[in-house]
Design a protein around this motif. Sequence first.
Motif, PDB file in Angstrom:
ATOM      1  N   LEU A 168      -9.996  27.281  28.622  1.00 42.98           N
ATOM      2  CA  LEU A 168      -9.449  27.564  27.302  1.00 42.98           C
ATOM      3  C   LEU A 168      -9.447  29.067  27.024  1.00 42.98           C
ATOM      4  CD1 LEU A 168     -11.103  24.699  25.186  1.00 42.98           C
ATOM      5  CD2 LEU A 168      -8.673  24.943  25.749  1.00 42.98           C
ATOM      6  N   TYR A 169     -10.519  29.748  27.421  1.00 45.69           N
ATOM      7  CA  TYR A 169     -10.620  31.194  27.197  1.00 45.69           C
ATOM      8  C   TYR A 169      -9.531  31.947  27.960  1.00 45.69           C
ATOM      9  CZ  TYR A 169     -12.480  35.943  27.419  1.00 45.69           C
ATOM     10  OH  TYR A 169     -12.618  37.306  27.340  1.00 45.69           O
ATOM     11  N   LEU A 170      -9.226  31.474  29.169  1.00 51.43           N
ATOM     12  CA  LEU A 170      -8.210  32.136  29.994  1.00 51.43           C
ATOM     13  C   LEU A 170      -6.793  31.738  29.592  1.00 51.43           C
ATOM     14  CD1 LEU A 170      -9.908  31.809  33.518  1.00 51.43           C
ATOM     15  CD2 LEU A 170      -9.766  33.850  32.076  1.00 51.43           C
ATOM     16  N   GLY A 171      -6.669  30.770  28.679  1.00 50.23           N
ATOM     17  CA  GLY A 171      -5.347  30.347  28.227  1.00 50.23           C
ATOM     18  C   GLY A 171      -4.610  29.457  29.195  1.00 50.23           C
ATOM     19  N   TRP A 172      -5.336  28.803  30.101  1.00 42.97           N
ATOM     20  CA  TRP A 172      -4.704  27.946  31.096  1.00 42.97           C
ATOM     21  C   TRP A 172      -4.293  26.589  30.531  1.00 42.97           C
ATOM     22  CZ3 TRP A 172      -8.408  28.667  35.914  1.00 42.97           C
ATOM     23  CH2 TRP A 172      -8.269  29.996  36.373  1.00 42.97           C
ATOM     24  N   GLU A 173      -4.866  26.184  29.410  1.00 38.75           N
ATOM     25  CA  GLU A 173      -4.565  24.879  28.833  1.00 38.75           C
ATOM     26  C   GLU A 173      -4.756  24.926  27.331  1.00 38.75           C
ATOM     27  OE1 GLU A 173      -8.034  22.012  29.638  1.00 38.75           O
ATOM     28  OE2 GLU A 173      -8.060  23.360  31.377  1.00 38.75           O
ATOM     29  N   GLN A 174      -4.265  23.877  26.656  1.00 36.10           N
ATOM     30  CA  GLN A 174      -4.378  23.811  25.207  1.00 36.10           C
ATOM     31  C   GLN A 174      -5.485  22.849  24.808  1.00 36.10           C
ATOM     32  OE1 GLN A 174      -0.911  21.923  23.424  1.00 36.10           O
ATOM     33  NE2 GLN A 174      -0.347  20.994  25.364  1.00 36.10           N
ATOM     34  N   PHE A 175      -6.069  23.113  23.649  1.00 32.53           N
ATOM     35  CA  PHE A 175      -7.170  22.281  23.162  1.00 32.53           C
ATOM     36  C   PHE A 175      -6.625  20.931  22.687  1.00 32.53           C
ATOM     37  CE2 PHE A 175      -9.984  20.754  19.808  1.00 32.53           C
ATOM     38  CZ  PHE A 175     -11.210  20.801  20.448  1.00 32.53           C
ATOM     39  N   SER A 176      -7.352  19.858  22.972  1.00 29.87           N
ATOM     40  CA  SER A 176      -6.934  18.515  22.582  1.00 29.87           C
ATOM     41  C   SER A 176      -8.136  17.728  22.089  1.00 29.87           C
ATOM     42  CB  SER A 176      -6.292  17.786  23.779  1.00 29.87           C
ATOM     43  OG  SER A 176      -6.164  16.409  23.512  1.00 29.87           O
ATOM     44  N   TRP A 177      -8.037  17.196  20.859  1.00 29.55           N
ATOM     45  CA  TRP A 177      -9.119  16.371  20.317  1.00 29.55           C
ATOM     46  C   TRP A 177      -9.236  15.049  21.057  1.00 29.55           C
ATOM     47  CZ3 TRP A 177     -13.044  17.933  17.635  1.00 29.55           C
ATOM     48  CH2 TRP A 177     -12.922  19.060  16.815  1.00 29.55           C
ATOM     49  N   VAL A 178      -8.126  14.557  21.591  1.00 29.57           N
ATOM     50  CA  VAL A 178      -8.180  13.330  22.398  1.00 29.57           C
ATOM     51  C   VAL A 178      -9.067  13.560  23.619  1.00 29.57           C
ATOM     52  CG1 VAL A 178      -6.813  11.685  23.748  1.00 29.57           C
ATOM     53  CG2 VAL A 178      -5.892  12.620  21.620  1.00 29.57           C
ATOM     54  N   GLN A 179      -8.923  14.729  24.231  1.00 33.63           N
ATOM     55  CA  GLN A 179      -9.738  15.074  25.391  1.00 33.63           C
ATOM     56  C   GLN A 179     -11.206  15.223  25.002  1.00 33.63           C
ATOM     57  OE1 GLN A 179      -8.095  18.379  27.516  1.00 33.63           O
ATOM     58  NE2 GLN A 179      -9.758  18.470  29.019  1.00 33.63           N
ATOM     59  N   VAL A 180     -11.454  15.770  23.812  1.00 25.86           N
ATOM     60  CA  VAL A 180     -12.832  15.910  23.330  1.00 25.86           C
ATOM     61  C   VAL A 180     -13.493  14.537  23.192  1.00 25.86           C
ATOM     62  CG1 VAL A 180     -14.270  16.624  21.382  1.00 25.86           C
ATOM     63  CG2 VAL A 180     -12.380  18.072  22.126  1.00 25.86           C
ATOM     64  N   ILE A 181     -12.775  13.606  22.571  1.00 29.25           N
ATOM     65  CA  ILE A 181     -13.325  12.256  22.378  1.00 29.25           C
ATOM     66  C   ILE A 181     -13.608  11.599  23.722  1.00 29.25           C
ATOM     67  CG2 ILE A 181     -12.812   9.943  21.495  1.00 29.25           C
ATOM     68  CD1 ILE A 181     -11.130  11.313  19.302  1.00 29.25           C
ATOM     69  N   GLY A 182     -12.663  11.709  24.644  1.00 29.01           N
ATOM     70  CA  GLY A 182     -12.866  11.123  25.968  1.00 29.01           C
ATOM     71  C   GLY A 182     -14.056  11.719  26.687  1.00 29.01           C
ATOM     72  N   PHE A 183     -14.200  13.041  26.577  1.00 30.94           N
ATOM     73  CA  PHE A 183     -15.318  13.717  27.236  1.00 30.94           C
ATOM     74  C   PHE A 183     -16.658  13.266  26.658  1.00 30.94           C
ATOM     75  CE2 PHE A 183     -18.210  17.468  27.207  1.00 30.94           C
ATOM     76  CZ  PHE A 183     -18.464  17.508  28.563  1.00 30.94           C
ATOM     77  N   ILE A 184     -16.729  13.173  25.331  1.00 30.81           N
ATOM     78  CA  ILE A 184     -17.980  12.759  24.687  1.00 30.81           C
ATOM     79  C   ILE A 184     -18.355  11.336  25.092  1.00 30.81           C
ATOM     80  CG2 ILE A 184     -19.044  12.219  22.455  1.00 30.81           C
ATOM     81  CD1 ILE A 184     -17.469  14.534  21.242  1.00 30.81           C
TER      82      ILE A 184
END
Length: 399
Positions: A349-365
């Motif tokens: 995310l810091y390098l700008g390689w991808e966009q933030f996704s809340w769906v991904q956050v939920i899956g990761f948790i």
Amino acid sequence: MPSNALFKTGASTSVLVVGMLVSGVCNTILNKFQDMQCVANCEDPDPKNRHYFEQPIWQTLNMFVGEFAVWSVYLYQVYKKKQDRLNPMPPSAVNQLDAAALVDDVDQHLIKIQDELPELTGWKSLLFWIPTLCDMAATTVMNVGLILTSASVYQMLRGAVVIFTGLFSYFFLNRRLRVFEWWSLIMVVVGVAIVGLSSILFPQKKPDATLVDGDDDKFNVASLIGVGLVLGAQLFAATMFVVEEKILSRYKVTPLKAVGLEGSFGLISVLAAMPILHFTLGETHPSFDIVRGYHDFFDNPVVWQTGLAISVSIAFFNWFGLSITSAISATARSTIDACRTLFIWMVSLYLGWEQFSWVQVIGFIVMVTGTFYFNGVLKWPFAAEEDEEETAPLLSRDD
């Protein structure tokens, strides 16, 4: 003193965990960075005409070069131990805490654990060819998947290895999975499914993408294929973990020697497979063209320099991983490997390689929570106390 020994064991295990996390983050980030390097037609104003480094088999070869390089450290340790027997060091030198002493301390700790086991020598060393072939298959397939997915999604999907490792441990290592462990695996499955969904809904931006790109549907299909490849590769990875644990439970072998054996067998296997893949798939799939791969790798300084950095991180990552497998279990190793995902995500995310996704956050948790419950880091409220006690802690201090 027992307390001092306990402290040293706990400190050594902590260093192994931190080392595995740091080197593991470097592995994924550097591999993705290498994939993003333009190797041909880089001056073309149309990004779609540029060619990027997409050579999964060469990246697999690069990994085994790193593992093979571990032989130099192993041989140095053997030489050093012989010299120490001939010329004992004074107490002040023995008590110095440095990196070499720490490595020796870990190896000696593992040797004490394995003292009653027979030495892995001669033809028995070929047993490590089995996990090597699994590693080669898993790494090559995952490298293809990494090209089609983002670094964080790739790493999160690798967390699915806990599912297969747990099941394989049940069927092949005769480990009883209790009710709360089955529920934990279900949580991991759900979490992995959500992460995979996020990759389809919010696919990564390819290096050759233009500001106005009308091929979203095609790219989504590519993302789906990437998700499937990474997940499928976990079958090979889980098999590797379980076979390694089986070998280490029956034979005495230090982590450095184990990595060196896998590196040697891996180099032979990949070099033998490359001509076969070249003549069978090279014309239709440039990623398996040996000549193109050679020029893509060696004609571009950033690519081969990144490759050297990957080799170094791979060498350390595999030694740390095998040390943890020897000291604890294959499932614990898989758990620690999955925990590095957060750091990879933050860097991406810091390098700008991808966009933030809340769906991904939920899956990761969900995925990480299930993994922690499975390994006893978290406690299910309905689990019996005696069942919980059977689950070894992630960082064991018991000697």
